[in-house]
Design an enzyme around this catalytic site. Structure first.
Site, PDB file in Angstrom:
ATOM      1  N   HIS A   1       0.815  -1.216   0.000  1.00  0.00           N
ATOM      2  CA  HIS A   1       0.000   0.000   0.000  1.00  0.00           C
ATOM      3  C   HIS A   1       0.847   1.264   0.000  1.00  0.00           C
ATOM      4  O   HIS A   1       0.343   2.355   0.259  1.00  0.00           O
ATOM      5  CB  HIS A   1      -0.958   0.008   1.191  1.00  0.00           C
ATOM      6  CG  HIS A   1      -2.066  -0.996   1.056  1.00  0.00           C
ATOM      7  ND1 HIS A   1      -2.911  -1.316   2.098  1.00  0.00           N
ATOM      8  CD2 HIS A   1      -2.463  -1.764   0.004  1.00  0.00           C
ATOM      9  CE1 HIS A   1      -3.785  -2.233   1.685  1.00  0.00           C
ATOM     10  NE2 HIS A   1      -3.524  -2.520   0.434  1.00  0.00           N
TER      11      HIS A   1
ATOM     12  N   CYS B   1       6.983  18.626  -7.820  1.00  0.00           N
ATOM     13  CA  CYS B   1       8.085  17.754  -8.217  1.00  0.00           C
ATOM     14  C   CYS B   1       9.337  18.600  -8.451  1.00  0.00           C
ATOM     15  O   CYS B   1       9.270  19.679  -9.065  1.00  0.00           O
ATOM     16  CB  CYS B   1       7.701  16.990  -9.479  1.00  0.00           C
ATOM     17  SG  CYS B   1       8.952  15.830 -10.064  1.00  0.00           S
TER      18      CYS B   1
ATOM     19  N   ASN C   1      -4.238 -12.297  15.985  1.00  0.00           N
ATOM     20  CA  ASN C   1      -5.185 -11.198  16.008  1.00  0.00           C
ATOM     21  C   ASN C   1      -5.549 -10.866  17.451  1.00  0.00           C
ATOM     22  O   ASN C   1      -5.682 -11.773  18.279  1.00  0.00           O
ATOM     23  CB  ASN C   1      -6.445 -11.543  15.210  1.00  0.00           C
ATOM     24  CG  ASN C   1      -7.154 -10.307  14.676  1.00  0.00           C
ATOM     25  OD1 ASN C   1      -7.242  -9.299  15.360  1.00  0.00           O
ATOM     26  ND2 ASN C   1      -7.664 -10.392  13.462  1.00  0.00           N
TER      27      ASN C   1
END
Length: 294
Positions: free
Chosen positions: A136, A185, A250
């Site tokens: 991610h 940028c 978990n």
């Protein structure tokens, strides 16, 4: 096979494994002070996700999205790897892995964007051939919306207009930042920079490599994630259906209905904070108590 929490039985399977993959989620970093997304008191419950973590939201108001990310960046910069991060980092070091799985290869895949798994490796002062796969992205990276260049950037703030906006965001939902004050940028394109994370509706990074690794794994450790979001939700099932072993760490126990469903594609389930259960299950009581970190 019923779900088991037998550490010795798990370690016996671990010793015989050849290709081990760990899939980490937000629960891995909870003990480091990073709020989970969907758990009790989860981060997303305090904010409207659709307004803050999508390409559409960035196009509509990039300044507000950058304020949200600045707030989260500051949380992540202050955080330190915990014992669960360090335990997984040790699996990435051959001399440690061979002690518990002599013939295995290990890869860590994380859904987290905090960079703590990579920092845990650095804390161990180790360089490994297979770095953490951050599917991610990383919030401490920027990506140019024109040329696509990705660069690390841990400046505080990342651009001047973000200074002293934390209270505005948390109390009032953010301040209006003019487009010309947003980061650009450094290359010739001068494109607007966006946070280097995967937003809802976007493809994960390194997807083909992750699919390959999951397809080869005979053991998957699912750490700190409910595995409710695809494509990650399908990884454990794929390993199970190929005859591999699925191990869940978990904080929350399964309720009775969930347990009946989860037996279909899981073998071991260890309940409790993963910074406690993971080092103990992997390395035993002695190393489990000696690991540093939070």
């Amino acid at each position: 096979m019923p779900l088991s929490s037998d550490i010795q039985a798990f370690q016996a399977v671990l010793r015989e494994s050849k290709t081990i993959v760990a899939l980490a989620g937000a629960g891995l970093s909870a003990a480091s002070g990073i709020p989970t997304f969907r758990g009790a008191g989860g981060f997303w419950r305090a904010h409207n996700v659709i307004e803050l973590a999508t390409p559409r939201a960035f196009r509509a108001d990039p300044g507000r999205v950058w304020q949200f990310c600045h707030y989260r960046r500051e949380l992540m910069k202050a955080a330190k790897p915990n014992r669960a991060h360090l335990a997984l980092a040790m699996l990435s070091v051959p001399e440690h892995l061979q002690r518990i799985a002599p013939n295995a290869h290990f890869t860590l895949i994380t859904q987290n964007i905090d960079g703590l798994s990579t920092r845990a490796l650095q804390q161990l002062d180790q360089v490994v051939k297979a770095p953490v796969i951050e599917m991610h992205g990383r919030l401490m990276d920027t990506v140019c919306t024109v040329c696509g260049e990705r660069r690390p950037n841990d400046d505080t703030p990342i651009f001047p207009a973000l200074a002293d906006t934390d209270s505005l965001f948390t109390d009032h939902g953010g301040a209006r930042i003019p487009l010309e004050q947003l980061p650009r940028c450094s290359g010739s394109c001068g494109g607007l920079l966006r946070p280097g994370v995967v937003w809802f509706g976007e493809d994960v990074l390194h997807g083909e490599r992750v699919d390959q690794l999951v397809g080869e794994a005979d053991l998957i450790l699912v750490v700190g994630t409910s595995s409710t979001v695809y494509p990650a939700a399908g990884y454990a099932r794929r390993v199970f259906e190929r005859g591999g072993t699925v191990v869940i760490f978990n904080a929350e126990p399964l309720n009775e209905d969930e347990a009946d469903n989860e037996k279909e594609h899981r073998h071991f389930y260890f309940t409790g904070p993963c910074e406690e259960t993971l080092p103990l299950a992997l390395f035993g009581a002695e190393l489990g108590t000696e690991l540093g970190g939070t």
